[in-house]
Design an enzyme around this catalytic site. Structure first.
Site, PDB file in Angstrom:
ATOM      1  N   ASP A  16       0.839  -1.207   0.000  1.00  0.00           N
ATOM      2  CA  ASP A  16       0.000   0.000   0.000  1.00  0.00           C
ATOM      3  C   ASP A  16       0.875   1.259   0.000  1.00  0.00           C
ATOM      4  OD1 ASP A  16       0.880  -0.163   2.592  1.00  0.00           O
ATOM      5  OD2 ASP A  16      -1.092   0.100   3.531  1.00  0.00           O
ATOM      6  N   SER A  17       2.194   1.074   0.024  1.00  0.00           N
ATOM      7  CA  SER A  17       3.107   2.204  -0.207  1.00  0.00           C
ATOM      8  C   SER A  17       2.840   2.813  -1.582  1.00  0.00           C
ATOM      9  CB  SER A  17       4.570   1.743  -0.098  1.00  0.00           C
ATOM     10  OG  SER A  17       4.802   0.614  -0.923  1.00  0.00           O
ATOM     11  N   GLU A  47       9.367  -4.279  10.426  1.00  0.00           N
ATOM     12  CA  GLU A  47       9.754  -2.980   9.852  1.00  0.00           C
ATOM     13  C   GLU A  47      10.391  -2.074  10.895  1.00  0.00           C
ATOM     14  OE1 GLU A  47       6.987  -1.031   7.247  1.00  0.00           O
ATOM     15  OE2 GLU A  47       8.161   0.832   7.250  1.00  0.00           O
ATOM     16  N   GLU A  67      -1.325  -5.547   8.591  1.00  0.00           N
ATOM     17  CA  GLU A  67      -0.485  -4.947   9.628  1.00  0.00           C
ATOM     18  C   GLU A  67      -1.083  -5.211  11.003  1.00  0.00           C
ATOM     19  OE1 GLU A  67       0.394  -0.813   8.979  1.00  0.00           O
ATOM     20  OE2 GLU A  67       1.105  -1.173   6.934  1.00  0.00           O
ATOM     21  N   LYS A  89      -1.361  -9.382   2.853  1.00  0.00           N
ATOM     22  CA  LYS A  89      -0.590  -8.937   4.034  1.00  0.00           C
ATOM     23  C   LYS A  89      -1.462  -8.014   4.881  1.00  0.00           C
ATOM     24  CE  LYS A  89       3.087  -5.950   3.837  1.00  0.00           C
ATOM     25  NZ  LYS A  89       2.633  -4.795   4.654  1.00  0.00           N
TER      26      LYS A  89
HETATM   27  O1  KIV Z   1       3.529  -1.121   1.592  1.00  0.00           O
HETATM   28  C1  KIV Z   1       4.692  -1.559   1.537  1.00  0.00           C
HETATM   29  O2  KIV Z   1       5.441  -1.301   0.591  1.00  0.00           O
HETATM   30  C2  KIV Z   1       5.145  -2.387   2.646  1.00  0.00           C
HETATM   31  C3  KIV Z   1       6.605  -2.691   2.711  1.00  0.00           C
HETATM   32  C4  KIV Z   1       7.304  -1.487   3.169  1.00  0.00           C
HETATM   33  C5  KIV Z   1       6.877  -3.865   3.556  1.00  0.00           C
HETATM   34  O3  KIV Z   1       4.373  -2.769   3.469  1.00  0.00           O
END
Ligand code: KIV
Length: 274
Positions: A49-50, A187, A120, A118
């Site tokens: 989600d980056s 992280e 969090e 994924k």
């Molecule tokens: O969103 C992302 O790119 C991530 C990585 C930094 C692990 O969660």
């Protein structure tokens, strides 16, 4: 007649089995073209989600939607053949209840064809992770600095630099491992804590700013390519593509203005018979 066997994709159990073995190589990608390049070198491609910050210039990952993740997840699946593609669940799509998490995860798996999602969070997500895993959704967890909780954490700060703070981080990692996650991202975690967690749990840890003691590493692709204006301390820039792109665009602009581009080799002449 020979029929070429289709390339076999890595699966969540394949990655789970790499605990303590050859380090797991992971990078983010949001596009078909970069996914194609990464696929030759990476075990895992994360559609993170980056993308909210990298592709859309957002201040944080919070405004990212499930639709955005699905769209880019499909692009990455089209571009790759071998790597396990993991799609991030965006803020607000899974925290309210385990049922909400399942409905969102099911959409991601159905509509992208990816191999895992994924989420969090540590202890607070354990029940949800177990619920998803029992229903056939492979889950990568993410603990330490969790960017979706940025407003509660008060900033992007390294975690566990004082051993007095280690307990909750260790409990988070244990909780997601016990819940059935097949791997966990650590992280921005102090090296001794990351080493301790990696030793303590039986699933692979994938570090981002968490030292080489982890079972694998991940970086945001644009950060390591030198395309991001600001990067955290833990990023190594393997190249600096920004100036090369700037030069190519400047050359193009100059040639368009001087009518040097397109040249004779770039235009369609009439057919020979005409
Ligand atoms: O969103 C992302 O790119 C991530 C990585 C930094 C692990 O969660």
């Amino acid at each position: 007649m020979s029929v070429q066997a289709p390339q076999k994709r890595l699966t969540a159990p394949d990655i789970r089995a790499r605990k303590g073995g050859e380090p797991i190589v992971a990078l983010t990608s949001y596009h078909a073209h970069t996914a194609r390049i990464l696929d030759q070198h990476c075990d895992v491609i994360l559609v993170g989600d980056s993308l909210g910050m990298v592709m859309h210039g957002m201040e944080s990952t919070l405004p990212v939607t499930l639709e955005m993740m699905i769209l880019q997840g499909r692009a990455v699946m089209r571009g790759s053949q071998r790597a396990l593609v993991v799609v991030d669940m965006p803020f607000g799509s899974y925290e309210a209840s385990k049922e909400q998490a399942f409905m969102s995860a099911a959409r991601v798996l159905k509509e992208t064809g990816c191999g895992a999602i994924k989420v969090e969070g540590g202890r607070r997500m354990a029940e949800t992770i177990a619920f998803l895993v029992e229903r056939g959704v492979p889950v990568m967890a993410h603990v330490g600095l969790t960017p979706q909780a940025i407003n509660a954490l008060g900033g992007f700060r390294a975690q566990g630099r004082d051993p007095a703070d280690w307990g909750p981080h260790e409990e988070d990692a244990r909780a997601v491992a016990q819940a059935g996650a097949f791997s966990v991202v650590l992280e921005a975690m102090a090296e001794p804590l990351a080493a301790r967690v990696t030793k303590d749990i039986d699933i692979p840890t994938i570090g981002i700013g968490a030292s080489a003691t982890c079972d694998g590493q991940i970086l945001v692709l644009e950060d390591m390519l030198g395309l991001s204006p600001r990067v955290p301390k833990f990023v190594k820039r393997y190249t600096d593509l920004g100036p090369s792109i700037g030069k190519a665009v400047a050359d193009y602009a100059r040639e368009v203005r001087s009518r040097a581009f397109p040249g004779p080799e770039h235009v369609y002449p009439l057919k020979k018979t005409v």
